[in-house]
Scaffold this motif. Sequence first.
Motif, PDB file in Angstrom:
ATOM      1  N   GLU A 187       0.686  -1.261  -0.026  1.00  0.00           N
ATOM      2  CA  GLU A 187      -0.182  -0.073   0.015  1.00  0.00           C
ATOM      3  C   GLU A 187       0.763   1.176   0.118  1.00  0.00           C
ATOM      4  OE1 GLU A 187      -2.999   0.094   3.301  1.00  0.00           O
ATOM      5  OE2 GLU A 187      -4.220  -1.165   2.339  1.00  0.00           O
ATOM      6  N   LEU A 188       0.425   2.240  -0.954  1.00  0.00           N
ATOM      7  CA  LEU A 188       1.139   3.500  -0.867  1.00  0.00           C
ATOM      8  C   LEU A 188       0.415   4.691  -0.652  1.00  0.00           C
ATOM      9  CD1 LEU A 188       2.552   2.660  -4.619  1.00  0.00           C
ATOM     10  CD2 LEU A 188       3.800   2.340  -2.355  1.00  0.00           C
ATOM     11  N   GLU A 189       1.152   5.499   0.227  1.00  0.00           N
ATOM     12  CA  GLU A 189       0.340   6.701   0.577  1.00  0.00           C
ATOM     13  C   GLU A 189       0.106   7.667  -0.622  1.00  0.00           C
ATOM     14  OE1 GLU A 189      -1.036   7.482   3.512  1.00  0.00           O
ATOM     15  OE2 GLU A 189      -0.439   5.395   4.287  1.00  0.00           O
ATOM     16  N   PRO A 190      -1.127   8.376  -0.635  1.00  0.00           N
ATOM     17  CA  PRO A 190      -1.109   9.193  -1.741  1.00  0.00           C
ATOM     18  C   PRO A 190      -0.396  10.672  -1.682  1.00  0.00           C
ATOM     19  CG  PRO A 190      -3.051   9.386  -0.240  1.00  0.00           C
ATOM     20  CD  PRO A 190      -2.183   8.506   0.288  1.00  0.00           C
ATOM     21  N   ARG A 191       1.020  10.333  -1.736  1.00  0.00           N
ATOM     22  CA  ARG A 191       1.856  11.440  -2.073  1.00  0.00           C
ATOM     23  C   ARG A 191       2.875  11.177  -3.178  1.00  0.00           C
ATOM     24  NH1 ARG A 191       4.705   9.898   3.755  1.00  0.00           N
ATOM     25  NH2 ARG A 191       5.600   8.118   3.324  1.00  0.00           N
ATOM     26  N   VAL A 238      -1.854   8.602  -7.239  1.00  0.00           N
ATOM     27  CA  VAL A 238      -1.592   9.279  -5.975  1.00  0.00           C
ATOM     28  C   VAL A 238      -1.792  10.693  -6.139  1.00  0.00           C
ATOM     29  CG1 VAL A 238       0.233   7.649  -5.459  1.00  0.00           C
ATOM     30  CG2 VAL A 238       0.997   9.711  -6.679  1.00  0.00           C
ATOM     31  N   ARG A 239      -1.958  11.203  -7.435  1.00  0.00           N
ATOM     32  CA  ARG A 239      -2.275  12.719  -7.816  1.00  0.00           C
ATOM     33  C   ARG A 239      -3.682  12.998  -7.464  1.00  0.00           C
ATOM     34  NH1 ARG A 239      -0.952  14.926 -13.576  1.00  0.00           N
ATOM     35  NH2 ARG A 239       1.312  14.497 -12.870  1.00  0.00           N
ATOM     36  N   TYR A 240      -4.618  12.132  -7.447  1.00  0.00           N
ATOM     37  CA  TYR A 240      -6.229  12.394  -7.189  1.00  0.00           C
ATOM     38  C   TYR A 240      -6.535  11.636  -5.954  1.00  0.00           C
ATOM     39  CZ  TYR A 240      -5.368  14.168 -11.770  1.00  0.00           C
ATOM     40  OH  TYR A 240      -5.178  14.988 -12.819  1.00  0.00           O
ATOM     41  N   ALA A 241      -5.920  10.525  -5.586  1.00  0.00           N
ATOM     42  CA  ALA A 241      -6.502   9.889  -4.431  1.00  0.00           C
ATOM     43  C   ALA A 241      -6.478  10.430  -2.947  1.00  0.00           C
ATOM     44  CB  ALA A 241      -5.707   8.536  -4.541  1.00  0.00           C
ATOM     45  N   VAL A 279     -10.332   6.803  -6.327  1.00  0.00           N
ATOM     46  CA  VAL A 279     -11.206   7.580  -7.475  1.00  0.00           C
ATOM     47  C   VAL A 279     -11.947   6.855  -8.540  1.00  0.00           C
ATOM     48  CG1 VAL A 279     -10.742   9.428  -9.290  1.00  0.00           C
ATOM     49  CG2 VAL A 279      -9.250   9.150  -7.102  1.00  0.00           C
ATOM     50  N   PRO A 280     -13.286   7.161  -8.736  1.00  0.00           N
ATOM     51  CA  PRO A 280     -14.030   6.218  -9.495  1.00  0.00           C
ATOM     52  C   PRO A 280     -13.806   6.750 -11.227  1.00  0.00           C
ATOM     53  CG  PRO A 280     -15.379   8.015  -8.462  1.00  0.00           C
ATOM     54  CD  PRO A 280     -14.262   8.031  -8.086  1.00  0.00           C
ATOM     55  N   GLN A 281     -13.356   7.831 -11.201  1.00  0.00           N
ATOM     56  CA  GLN A 281     -13.133   8.098 -12.868  1.00  0.00           C
ATOM     57  C   GLN A 281     -12.222   7.324 -13.398  1.00  0.00           C
ATOM     58  OE1 GLN A 281     -13.446  10.435 -10.479  1.00  0.00           O
ATOM     59  NE2 GLN A 281     -15.533  11.441 -10.992  1.00  0.00           N
ATOM     60  N   ALA A 322      -8.883  -0.566 -17.367  1.00  0.00           N
ATOM     61  CA  ALA A 322      -9.147  -0.166 -16.092  1.00  0.00           C
ATOM     62  C   ALA A 322     -10.678  -0.589 -16.101  1.00  0.00           C
ATOM     63  CB  ALA A 322      -9.323   1.567 -16.213  1.00  0.00           C
ATOM     64  N   THR A 323     -10.948  -0.583 -14.589  1.00  0.00           N
ATOM     65  CA  THR A 323     -12.135  -1.476 -14.261  1.00  0.00           C
ATOM     66  C   THR A 323     -12.791  -0.582 -12.800  1.00  0.00           C
ATOM     67  OG1 THR A 323     -11.703  -3.393 -15.125  1.00  0.00           O
ATOM     68  CG2 THR A 323     -13.527  -3.206 -13.760  1.00  0.00           C
ATOM     69  N   ARG A 324     -14.107  -0.347 -13.051  1.00  0.00           N
ATOM     70  CA  ARG A 324     -14.473   0.462 -11.763  1.00  0.00           C
ATOM     71  C   ARG A 324     -14.924  -0.661 -10.688  1.00  0.00           C
ATOM     72  NH1 ARG A 324     -17.383   3.899 -15.461  1.00  0.00           N
ATOM     73  NH2 ARG A 324     -16.957   6.139 -14.880  1.00  0.00           N
ATOM     74  N   LEU A 325     -14.529  -0.278  -9.523  1.00  0.00           N
ATOM     75  CA  LEU A 325     -14.656  -0.931  -8.307  1.00  0.00           C
ATOM     76  C   LEU A 325     -15.844  -0.389  -7.481  1.00  0.00           C
ATOM     77  CD1 LEU A 325     -11.184  -1.852  -7.112  1.00  0.00           C
ATOM     78  CD2 LEU A 325     -12.644  -3.225  -8.548  1.00  0.00           C
ATOM     79  N   GLY A 326     -16.482  -1.216  -6.599  1.00  0.00           N
ATOM     80  CA  GLY A 326     -17.444  -0.475  -5.428  1.00  0.00           C
ATOM     81  C   GLY A 326     -16.782   0.808  -4.957  1.00  0.00           C
ATOM     82  N   THR A 327     -15.387   0.873  -4.662  1.00  0.00           N
ATOM     83  CA  THR A 327     -15.024   1.864  -3.874  1.00  0.00           C
ATOM     84  C   THR A 327     -14.073   2.780  -4.764  1.00  0.00           C
ATOM     85  OG1 THR A 327     -13.318   0.483  -3.024  1.00  0.00           O
ATOM     86  CG2 THR A 327     -15.236   0.923  -1.731  1.00  0.00           C
ATOM     87  N   GLY A 328     -14.057   2.701  -6.062  1.00  0.00           N
ATOM     88  CA  GLY A 328     -12.799   3.385  -6.960  1.00  0.00           C
ATOM     89  C   GLY A 328     -12.827   2.647  -8.119  1.00  0.00           C
ATOM     90  N   LYS A 329     -11.559   2.367  -8.423  1.00  0.00           N
ATOM     91  CA  LYS A 329     -11.000   1.844  -9.952  1.00  0.00           C
ATOM     92  C   LYS A 329      -9.819   1.058  -9.714  1.00  0.00           C
ATOM     93  CE  LYS A 329      -8.237   5.752 -11.883  1.00  0.00           C
ATOM     94  NZ  LYS A 329      -8.449   6.637 -10.514  1.00  0.00           N
TER      95      LYS A 329
END
Length: 640
Positions: free
Chosen positions: A517-521, A560-563, A585-587, A616-623
């Motif tokens: 797991e990576l922090e959004p930075r 990480v730019r938008y998460a 991010v769902p987009q 790319a695939t959408r997930l219930g909590t993002g993509k």
Amino acid sequence: MDGHPLVTDPTPPPPVARTADATAHTDGSAIPHARPEQGPAAHEPVRPGGPPERSARHRPSGAEFGSLEGERLRFVGSATRRIARGIDLDETVLGLCRASVPTFSDAILVYLSEPLLIGDEQPVSPQVLKLRRTDRIPVALVPGGEGTGGARPRSFPLPAGSAPLGSCTVRGNGPLAEVLRGVRPVFTDSGVPRAALRELSGSELLPESRRAVLAPLRGRRRVIGAAVFLRRPEREPFGEEDLQVAAQLATHSALGVDKAILYDREASIADELQRTMLPDELPQPTGVRLASRYLPAAQSARVGGDWYDAIPLPGSRVALVVGDVMGHSTTSAAIMGQLRTTVQTLAGLDLPPQEVLHHLDEQAQRLGQDRMATCLYAVYDPVAHRITAANAGHPPPVLLYPDSSTDLVQLPPNAPIGVGGVDFETVEFDAPAGATLVLYTDGLVESRTRDIWAGVEHLREKLTETVRLTRPDAAAPLEPLCDEVLDIVGPGDRDDDIALLAARFEGIAPQDVAVTELEPRAESVREARRLVRAMLADWDLGEIEESVELLVSEVVTNAVRYAERPVTLRLLRTDVVRCEVGDDVPQLPRMRQAGPADEGGRGLYLVQRLARRWGATRLGTGKLVWFEVACPAPSAPAQS
């Protein structure tokens, strides 16, 4: 009737040989014929108009005429019933031959248009008639045949060198076209009809007197062929009343041919509908091998509501689906197609199995009342070696292990799709490497003579028997395994369609998986590249390190730019290296044309250019964004 019996069934006596289809003959020098008959004394056919020895000059009395007319009507009724029994084209033509020979004529030739048109199809110009079948061409009608005493008989040969299936192109202003336009049967003892018969057969040696009748075959819309009725020289010629009989035979035969063509067209449409509703080919997802079979209930009911599917899901998972809509019709097939599309859409949303069945149940109710179906939806995770499944009134799957043992997967049966207001339950169970999950519809295990649970036990026994025939160090091949499974259904046991889906689980070993797991930075991009270099070095895949590192940098940078929550990075090694990056991010990312002054917008072009596949695939909590890079081929051992 002078000792002659009335004809009520035109079927010829068994001892007399019959000819086969015209396609079976290879000698084109004369009309194909059966082995020599024993002469008129051995079998003298009775014509509907009276006994064969009756002279044409004999004028019947009123009682005799009524008897002859009744006999002719009984013959026509029996013959038309026999013709009407045919379903397909060959059966209809054969019915005409068997009904008319030898009772009405001694031989027959049947020509049909090539191609045969259906409904409002425009006719082909010029029309081509092709010899479809001959029947009972006796030796006496062949030049030089036995029993002719060396004399040249009145015969009806085909031209020398003609093909086994003779054909004739109908000229628009020729005599044959004129006879066909007239529709009614004609004797071939006068100018135009005789020329028409010569054009049709290509022969100069034609029957004399009224011993041949040329009858056009007119269907519902157009003339589709012609029949030629022939009599031996020693038999009484055709009479005027025989033209009426020939007209009846030709009319019913032409309508039967039309019916057969329409039936074949409907069957082909049904087959095409069924094929388009089922997957053309199964995917090849990571960690699982698939095989499938579909069998219709019968040739007369070739469509139904059974279906199967395998749908790749995010995270290298795969959804295994099998279902069965009630009924055997094009309506059932259409409903099946709608439900299958619904399942594929719901699977793309990455919903859990119970939610998929819940929404499928709602869709079935929207389609109308009594839209009932059973369905089993299972999701296989090759990393966790687990299956999550939910059932809606479907027979339970069978799990086959490499040691030939089997388990009946116990799933809550729940109610079928379309009932409404049902809470579907989900069950998880292990799917060890080498095991095979067999999903099927009830047509495989249930019939009028066999209970469904007895059929399930028979299926388990068959699977065990098949695996035991395989080497202990090898798994049973999936395709032959499916063929063996279908053998449990006997010829008289198949009352329903059969859909079969077999999944062999290979999984992904833990040492071939890396997750972090990576922090959004921004600093997380450097950590991702470090993980990639370390894992590729462990896997001895240094040749593709630069490409994978560059692609991971691009995908993780976008994440990480938008998460706002931690980004998940997972690497999988099979025959390819697969990288999966998940964020909240769902987009979905999309490629766009970057301008000359733009600093970004080119990352996905690099991914598309360097990766073997990506998506790319959408997930219930993002993509989830993923890509695959092919592993380099192993180097050959050095020569000493």
